[in-house]
Design a protein around this motif. Sequence first.
Motif, PDB file in Angstrom:
ATOM      1  N   ARG A 118       1.007  -1.239   0.124  1.00  9.31           N
ATOM      2  CA  ARG A 118       0.023  -0.024  -0.096  1.00  9.31           C
ATOM      3  C   ARG A 118       0.890   1.231  -0.060  1.00  9.31           C
ATOM      4  NH1 ARG A 118      -1.510   4.164   0.260  1.00  9.31           N
ATOM      5  NH2 ARG A 118      -3.172   5.398   1.254  1.00  9.31           N
ATOM      6  N   ILE A 119       2.031   1.291   0.824  1.00 13.05           N
ATOM      7  CA  ILE A 119       2.963   2.584   0.804  1.00 13.05           C
ATOM      8  C   ILE A 119       3.537   2.461  -0.625  1.00 13.05           C
ATOM      9  CG2 ILE A 119       4.987   3.305   1.970  1.00 13.05           C
ATOM     10  CD1 ILE A 119       3.856   1.839   4.564  1.00 13.05           C
ATOM     11  N   ILE A 120       3.892   1.326  -0.840  1.00 12.33           N
ATOM     12  CA  ILE A 120       4.627   1.742  -2.238  1.00 12.33           C
ATOM     13  C   ILE A 120       4.037   2.070  -3.359  1.00 12.33           C
ATOM     14  CG2 ILE A 120       5.323   0.120  -4.215  1.00 12.33           C
ATOM     15  CD1 ILE A 120       6.665  -1.954  -1.957  1.00 12.33           C
ATOM     16  N   ARG A 121       2.702   1.912  -3.462  1.00 14.56           N
ATOM     17  CA  ARG A 121       1.591   2.578  -4.520  1.00 14.56           C
ATOM     18  C   ARG A 121       1.599   3.869  -4.478  1.00 14.56           C
ATOM     19  NH1 ARG A 121      -2.553  -2.555  -4.913  1.00 14.56           N
ATOM     20  NH2 ARG A 121      -1.065  -3.901  -6.002  1.00 14.56           N
ATOM     21  N   THR A 122       1.572   4.424  -3.171  1.00 17.63           N
ATOM     22  CA  THR A 122       1.209   5.782  -3.122  1.00 17.63           C
ATOM     23  C   THR A 122       2.624   6.660  -3.529  1.00 17.63           C
ATOM     24  OG1 THR A 122      -0.466   5.988  -1.401  1.00 17.63           O
ATOM     25  CG2 THR A 122       0.865   7.869  -1.416  1.00 17.63           C
ATOM     26  N   ALA A 123       3.654   5.953  -2.823  1.00 21.01           N
ATOM     27  CA  ALA A 123       5.221   6.509  -3.058  1.00 21.01           C
ATOM     28  C   ALA A 123       5.394   6.685  -4.610  1.00 21.01           C
ATOM     29  CB  ALA A 123       6.270   5.904  -2.187  1.00 21.01           C
ATOM     30  N   ARG A 124       5.120   5.494  -5.287  1.00 22.33           N
ATOM     31  CA  ARG A 124       5.278   5.766  -6.615  1.00 22.33           C
ATOM     32  C   ARG A 124       4.621   6.562  -7.233  1.00 22.33           C
ATOM     33  NH1 ARG A 124       3.977   0.517  -8.220  1.00 22.33           N
ATOM     34  NH2 ARG A 124       6.091  -0.412  -7.942  1.00 22.33           N
ATOM     35  N   ARG A 125       3.272   6.827  -6.944  1.00 18.19           N
ATOM     36  CA  ARG A 125       2.399   7.882  -7.432  1.00 18.19           C
ATOM     37  C   ARG A 125       2.990   9.352  -7.188  1.00 18.19           C
ATOM     38  NH1 ARG A 125      -1.262  10.907  -5.191  1.00 18.19           N
ATOM     39  NH2 ARG A 125      -1.402   9.384  -3.403  1.00 18.19           N
ATOM     40  N   MET A 126       3.618   9.439  -6.201  1.00 17.69           N
ATOM     41  CA  MET A 126       4.347  10.774  -5.948  1.00 17.69           C
ATOM     42  C   MET A 126       5.564  10.797  -6.417  1.00 17.69           C
ATOM     43  SD  MET A 126       3.181  10.885  -1.773  1.00 17.69           S
ATOM     44  CE  MET A 126       3.886  12.877  -1.789  1.00 17.69           C
ATOM     45  N   GLY A 127       6.010  10.014  -7.357  1.00 13.24           N
ATOM     46  CA  GLY A 127       7.297  10.018  -7.949  1.00 13.24           C
ATOM     47  C   GLY A 127       8.631   9.747  -7.147  1.00 13.24           C
ATOM     48  N   LEU A 128       8.151   8.818  -6.109  1.00 11.26           N
ATOM     49  CA  LEU A 128       9.571   8.312  -5.427  1.00 11.26           C
ATOM     50  C   LEU A 128       9.808   7.050  -5.772  1.00 11.26           C
ATOM     51  CD1 LEU A 128       7.953   9.383  -1.824  1.00 11.26           C
ATOM     52  CD2 LEU A 128       9.560  10.875  -3.203  1.00 11.26           C
ATOM     53  N   LYS A 129      10.999   6.811  -5.635  1.00 14.59           N
ATOM     54  CA  LYS A 129      11.885   5.562  -5.846  1.00 14.59           C
ATOM     55  C   LYS A 129      11.637   4.659  -4.445  1.00 14.59           C
ATOM     56  CE  LYS A 129      15.989   3.044  -6.526  1.00 14.59           C
ATOM     57  NZ  LYS A 129      17.583   3.428  -6.754  1.00 14.59           N
ATOM     58  N   THR A 130      11.233   3.446  -4.530  1.00 14.65           N
ATOM     59  CA  THR A 130      10.590   2.474  -3.486  1.00 14.65           C
ATOM     60  C   THR A 130      11.626   1.329  -3.513  1.00 14.65           C
ATOM     61  OG1 THR A 130       8.927   1.289  -5.143  1.00 14.65           O
ATOM     62  CG2 THR A 130       8.125   3.249  -3.978  1.00 14.65           C
ATOM     63  N   ILE A 131      11.729   1.171  -2.106  1.00 15.02           N
ATOM     64  CA  ILE A 131      12.937   0.103  -1.939  1.00 15.02           C
ATOM     65  C   ILE A 131      12.177  -0.728  -0.799  1.00 15.02           C
ATOM     66  CG2 ILE A 131      15.164  -0.350  -0.589  1.00 15.02           C
ATOM     67  CD1 ILE A 131      15.724   2.640  -2.274  1.00 15.02           C
ATOM     68  N   ALA A 132      12.017  -2.113  -1.045  1.00 15.39           N
ATOM     69  CA  ALA A 132      11.617  -3.010   0.050  1.00 15.39           C
ATOM     70  C   ALA A 132      12.950  -3.716   0.905  1.00 15.39           C
ATOM     71  CB  ALA A 132      10.706  -4.022  -0.609  1.00 15.39           C
ATOM     72  N   VAL A 133      12.392  -4.376   1.902  1.00 16.03           N
ATOM     73  CA  VAL A 133      13.338  -5.198   2.309  1.00 16.03           C
ATOM     74  C   VAL A 133      12.542  -6.534   2.622  1.00 16.03           C
ATOM     75  CG1 VAL A 133      14.633  -3.520   3.567  1.00 16.03           C
ATOM     76  CG2 VAL A 133      12.589  -4.422   4.728  1.00 16.03           C
ATOM     77  N   TYR A 134      13.370  -7.717   2.515  1.00 15.97           N
ATOM     78  CA  TYR A 134      12.672  -9.064   2.743  1.00 15.97           C
ATOM     79  C   TYR A 134      13.438 -10.103   3.424  1.00 15.97           C
ATOM     80  CZ  TYR A 134      15.841 -10.239  -1.060  1.00 15.97           C
ATOM     81  OH  TYR A 134      17.023 -10.590  -1.848  1.00 15.97           O
ATOM     82  N   SER A 135      12.944 -10.917   4.379  1.00 13.70           N
ATOM     83  CA  SER A 135      13.574 -11.910   4.837  1.00 13.70           C
ATOM     84  C   SER A 135      13.604 -13.209   3.786  1.00 13.70           C
ATOM     85  CB  SER A 135      12.582 -12.528   5.976  1.00 13.70           C
ATOM     86  OG  SER A 135      11.389 -13.105   5.666  1.00 13.70           O
ATOM     87  N   ASP A 136      14.171 -14.375   4.166  1.00 14.06           N
ATOM     88  CA  ASP A 136      14.399 -15.360   3.341  1.00 14.06           C
ATOM     89  C   ASP A 136      12.706 -16.081   2.965  1.00 14.06           C
ATOM     90  OD1 ASP A 136      17.058 -15.157   3.510  1.00 14.06           O
ATOM     91  OD2 ASP A 136      17.346 -16.628   4.944  1.00 14.06           O
ATOM     92  N   ALA A 137      12.007 -15.815   3.941  1.00 11.33           N
ATOM     93  CA  ALA A 137      10.646 -16.474   3.522  1.00 11.33           C
ATOM     94  C   ALA A 137       9.891 -15.640   2.660  1.00 11.33           C
ATOM     95  CB  ALA A 137       9.801 -16.694   4.921  1.00 11.33           C
ATOM     96  N   ASP A 138      10.271 -14.227   2.340  1.00 13.59           N
ATOM     97  CA  ASP A 138       9.657 -13.431   1.719  1.00 13.59           C
ATOM     98  C   ASP A 138      10.325 -13.108   0.628  1.00 13.59           C
ATOM     99  OD1 ASP A 138       7.581 -12.932   2.996  1.00 13.59           O
ATOM    100  OD2 ASP A 138       7.983 -11.203   4.199  1.00 13.59           O
ATOM    101  N   ALA A 139      11.426 -13.965   0.088  1.00 11.31           N
ATOM    102  CA  ALA A 139      12.157 -13.553  -1.369  1.00 11.31           C
ATOM    103  C   ALA A 139      11.429 -13.094  -2.539  1.00 11.31           C
ATOM    104  CB  ALA A 139      13.372 -14.588  -1.336  1.00 11.31           C
ATOM    105  N   ASN A 140      10.250 -14.036  -2.634  1.00 10.78           N
ATOM    106  CA  ASN A 140       9.264 -13.938  -3.662  1.00 10.78           C
ATOM    107  C   ASN A 140       7.989 -13.198  -3.380  1.00 10.78           C
ATOM    108  OD1 ASN A 140      11.300 -15.301  -5.638  1.00 10.78           O
ATOM    109  ND2 ASN A 140      10.727 -17.069  -4.605  1.00 10.78           N
ATOM    110  N   ALA A 141       7.900 -12.444  -2.295  1.00 13.88           N
ATOM    111  CA  ALA A 141       6.814 -11.962  -1.822  1.00 13.88           C
ATOM    112  C   ALA A 141       6.301 -10.721  -3.010  1.00 13.88           C
ATOM    113  CB  ALA A 141       6.830 -11.606  -0.691  1.00 13.88           C
ATOM    114  N   TYR A 142       4.929 -10.564  -2.666  1.00 13.88           N
ATOM    115  CA  TYR A 142       4.156  -9.561  -3.418  1.00 13.88           C
ATOM    116  C   TYR A 142       4.928  -8.090  -3.055  1.00 13.88           C
ATOM    117  CZ  TYR A 142      -0.027  -6.847  -5.109  1.00 13.88           C
ATOM    118  OH  TYR A 142      -0.978  -6.422  -5.931  1.00 13.88           O
ATOM    119  N   HIS A 143       5.149  -7.600  -1.802  1.00 18.32           N
ATOM    120  CA  HIS A 143       5.635  -6.290  -1.600  1.00 18.32           C
ATOM    121  C   HIS A 143       7.162  -6.043  -2.402  1.00 18.32           C
ATOM    122  CE1 HIS A 143       7.716  -8.370   1.563  1.00 18.32           C
ATOM    123  NE2 HIS A 143       8.659  -7.368   1.887  1.00 18.32           N
ATOM    124  N   VAL A 144       7.940  -7.370  -2.538  1.00 21.67           N
ATOM    125  CA  VAL A 144       9.183  -7.233  -3.115  1.00 21.67           C
ATOM    126  C   VAL A 144       9.003  -7.258  -4.536  1.00 21.67           C
ATOM    127  CG1 VAL A 144      11.058  -8.736  -3.501  1.00 21.67           C
ATOM    128  CG2 VAL A 144      10.261  -8.934  -1.205  1.00 21.67           C
TER     129      VAL A 144
END
Length: 672
Positions: free
Chosen positions: A16-42
Amino acid sequence: MFKSLLIANRGEIAVRIIRTARRMGLKTIAVYSDADANAYHVAEADEAYRIGPAPVGESYLRVEAILDACARSGVEAVHPGYGFLSENAGFAEACEKAGLVFVGPPARAITAMGLKDAAKALMEKAGVPVVPGYHGDNQDGDFLAEQAEKIGYPVLIKAVAGGGGKGMRRVDDPADFAKELKSAQREAGSAFGDERVLVEKYVARPRHIEIQVFADSHGQAVSLHERDCSLQRRHQKVIEEAPAPGMPAEMRKAMGEAAVAAAKAIGYRGAGTVEFIADASDGLKPDGFWFMEMNTRLQVEHPVTEAITGQDLVEWQIRVASGEHLPLVQKDIPLKGHAVEARLYAEDPAKKFFPSTGKLLRLRTPANMPHVRTDMGVREGDEVSMFYDPMIGKIIAHGETRLIALRTLRGFLSRMEVAGPKTNLAFLAAVMGHEAFMAGDIDTGFIDRHLDELVPAGGVERRVLALGVAAQMLMRRSQLGKSQGTGDELHSPWTASDGWILGGHRSETLKFVVAGEQVALAVTPEDSGWRIAGVDDNDILASATLDDDRVLTATVDGVRLVAACVPKGAGFVLVYEGSATEFEIVDPLDVDVVSDADTGALKAPMPGKIVQVLAEPGAKVRKGAALIVMEAMKMEQTLVAGTDAVIADVHVGVGDQVEAGAALVGFEEQVG
């Protein structure tokens, strides 16, 4: 304004945060654990950085790992989301020391409101009404029991740190206080690293009403109206709505002013929520509410506020963190219509809402419903992991009136298709259509009071069984066609398994295990469909087609029905009107199916950690007796005896990590 943003979180809030940030022209960076390597937010972020193994203590809660990702990415700002480090003053300070913009309140404000006892004392000084209770430092069990007696039962034991219902216990009987205190302290220590608790008076008919506040660095603070979060189970919110049903205008004004005063008293900045408890015994009144706590972050339920105000609260957070003024002053904040949000969890309502894990075999939402918003943290094909909160996502409906919003959300939920882990989807739809809920007759005890109506026990209705038979017949025909290489697998006469014989058709018996019961149905081909016997005294006539997207279109007793049929293991899941029913196919050549109750052992329903062992070898126990307490998916679960028995062995100890299906307690025999 900064040009890049790292989201120190996961799941639906990160998306949800990524989508608003992208709309505002910001570069978005995610972090992930091993269990989330292929997760949606990534997948949604512009860049993503690994921060450690799956357990939260080794990844999302490691401040140094998050800061290392910030340094490697060269990011300018950090948004903490909610949960994890969002209310960690040390993390906010560390970000500021590293030269990063923290998209949240100052560390001093987090500290001021982070501990419930200190926060209540601060609010008392500011003239905000607080619930009677003990908020001091003495944590001696006997002393706290004495305070509970002075307050008067029932009381609430609450963790001093954190939220989300963790470390919270209601106690009605003084004899249970010591046991519940230890359980609350243990859960609080595990969730927040702080075992301290406070004790408060339990309000008889409580309504949980919170005020969304926002403040900037220029001394301005506003209220964006209230949210009602009274529908809870295990002290965790399930349904939220805005505005609160039955809220008088003068009470809205009084609560809003109190919440803004609280924010100003601590020099707040950014988004925050001031939570109140209101007594609904005689309706909502301006003098009938008390301060509970302040959450110094964005809330899970913020979308309902966005719906009634037309504002993007994440955009407000980013602008305020950049030093801008609040976009609106108090008199210009609108309140339009009504919004309601339902939290979709991977859990089994029929088994006391026990968390569920596994691959999401199907996750589809209905199209062409413009007044519904979905904030999902996973996609079809993703795994619901044992390591994190089991929330799949949130569904939010907005309408001109409360009734329109409720009906819209119920219709959306009943058309959703979710298969894989067990979910609370059908339960949520039932809540939306419950007469008392629709009438606004709600408080925090609503779900417990109406549980039998919201989670009906018993078998599967006849039309669902008929759909299951049709699905099995069509799936089997399709599989035969594929094995023989015919062009039209579903309709080729060479692959038909209709029991045809010279002079007519013969019936066959299909056996399923459905809802834990074995069902045998006699099926006889008739015209373009089947005649099904064995459901009740009347035969069922059914015909159906199954398309390539696993959509089953059927006619059952002259009624056209549509369901999704999703293969799972040796059987399939039928998703009809929001309910997912698993059909386990029984091979007639196999031995009879053995239920878990007949295996002579209490097994772990999912992976977890043993936190308490109550069983002793040689002890006689009755059905329902608590034997093991395990922690799974951030919550304590009590496992009980399924029948009267004598305990033979206890296979686990406190601190053990166990896998799903592991034998925990063995039984010698059943006793009368």
